[in-house]
Enzyme design. Sequence first.
Site, PDB file in Angstrom:
ATOM      1  N   ASP A 181      88.039  25.506  41.210  1.00 22.05           N
ATOM      2  CA  ASP A 181      88.510  24.762  42.371  1.00 22.05           C
ATOM      3  C   ASP A 181      89.928  24.248  42.073  1.00 22.05           C
ATOM      4  O   ASP A 181      90.796  25.041  41.739  1.00 22.05           O
ATOM      5  CB  ASP A 181      87.517  23.641  42.701  1.00 22.05           C
ATOM      6  CG  ASP A 181      87.824  22.939  44.020  1.00 22.05           C
ATOM      7  OD1 ASP A 181      87.481  23.491  45.072  1.00 22.05           O
ATOM      8  OD2 ASP A 181      88.419  21.844  43.987  1.00 22.05           O
ATOM      9  N   TYR A 315      94.591  16.416  47.874  1.00 23.17           N
ATOM     10  CA  TYR A 315      94.821  17.265  49.050  1.00 23.17           C
ATOM     11  C   TYR A 315      96.103  16.834  49.766  1.00 23.17           C
ATOM     12  O   TYR A 315      96.904  17.677  50.184  1.00 23.17           O
ATOM     13  CB  TYR A 315      93.625  17.179  49.999  1.00 23.17           C
ATOM     14  CG  TYR A 315      92.396  17.878  49.482  1.00 23.17           C
ATOM     15  CD1 TYR A 315      92.117  19.197  49.830  1.00 23.17           C
ATOM     16  CD2 TYR A 315      91.507  17.223  48.640  1.00 23.17           C
ATOM     17  CE1 TYR A 315      90.986  19.844  49.352  1.00 23.17           C
ATOM     18  CE2 TYR A 315      90.376  17.863  48.156  1.00 23.17           C
ATOM     19  CZ  TYR A 315      90.127  19.172  48.514  1.00 23.17           C
ATOM     20  OH  TYR A 315      89.006  19.816  48.033  1.00 23.17           O
ATOM     21  N   HIS A 364      80.455  28.287  44.124  1.00 18.60           N
ATOM     22  CA  HIS A 364      81.615  27.473  43.803  1.00 18.60           C
ATOM     23  C   HIS A 364      81.424  26.612  42.555  1.00 18.60           C
ATOM     24  O   HIS A 364      82.373  26.403  41.795  1.00 18.60           O
ATOM     25  CB  HIS A 364      81.893  26.575  45.005  1.00 18.60           C
ATOM     26  CG  HIS A 364      83.176  25.833  44.951  1.00 18.60           C
ATOM     27  ND1 HIS A 364      84.372  26.377  45.366  1.00 18.60           N
ATOM     28  CD2 HIS A 364      83.471  24.569  44.543  1.00 18.60           C
ATOM     29  CE1 HIS A 364      85.333  25.487  45.219  1.00 18.60           C
ATOM     30  NE2 HIS A 364      84.822  24.383  44.721  1.00 18.60           N
TER      31      HIS A 364
END
Length: 386
Positions: A181, A315, A364
């Site tokens: 990730d 983010y 993931h």
Amino acid sequence: MSPQSSLEPFRIAIPDADVADLKRRLAATRWPEQLPGTPWQRGVPVDYLRGLADYWADGFDWRAQEAELNSHPQFRTQIDGQTIHFLHVESPEPTARPLILLHGWPGSVVEFLDIIGPLSNPRAHGLDPAHAFHLVIPSLVGFGFSTPVSGAGWTPLRMAEAFTALMAGLGYDRYGVQGGDWGSFIGPLMGGLASDRVIGVHVNAAAFGFTPGKDLSEEEFASLTERERGKLATAREWMAEKTGYFKIQSTRPQTLSYGLTDSPVGQLAWIVEKFKEWTNATKELPEDSVPRDRLLANVSLYWFTGTAGSSADIYYESSHARTLPEPSGVPTGVAVFAEDLAVRRFGERLFNIVAWSDFDTGGHFAALETPELLVDDIRAFFARLI
């Protein structure tokens, strides 16, 4: 950073009052109505979340998870004005090589608990001791105990600089990097910053630099294999239906943080949705892919540290800085599990890919879902770099 001057031993010790407060808040949850329809289509179903929250309150043993984390040496240090928390597990094998493991969102150092032993002490797990690692496992800035955040500007590149300084401060001149990730973004950045020290970068759950984005010509699309077209279709579905969290965390992480920091059920729903959507699609429930206690240990770490907003900030910083990995030439290995989106031909534009593994299972959170497969792939990749 000097290990002698700035390293402080660290142990997790969540106060009893905080554990009691979590249980009180869970008991006082104000639950919404469930709109009839397909379960999970509009988000986490109420009935499922109520059951999971009940278990979190009355069945889950945080102290057991805390003790397991504390069974590994932990430290905190200051780098670039920021507190950095990390596990440092040294191998008993004399030929072990250093390896830094980097998690992502909504993960934490909890992700790696089941692979620490096989990687650092393979002999004890029936594996070839010739391939052993001294492990450094940091909490990303703003995550877990790498808080409070010292200020704005903690982009993935700045984190890569901090972790490169961490490895140097620990005395590791040559080392490997592994990440999933956000770790799969930060890892290659470390390779670019320290190509003379990073022997190789291994990634899983890779997206940055491994997908075509919107620019894909008809000619290139026609040349894709069936598997590559499947990955592209999944990526397009993800962009259309599953990017709400990304948009919010990239634009208004502070506003989001109030609800998640005040409501444990809100924090639980925000994270457990990803454990449903990003794990193996053949599994009905998140805990069919990831052990329920591990999932809740991960959520608990976010809750007890109050890091819903600060962890989302990566983010915001990344979206506004537009930092992209630069080609480094460092040997790169890629593990692609069933739900991952990476396509080799796109990755090869940026990275020196020398190993690529496709798996028909997992997703993931590989270190939690398929730890044996991930361990084997990491060991095989770095074995070829001797």
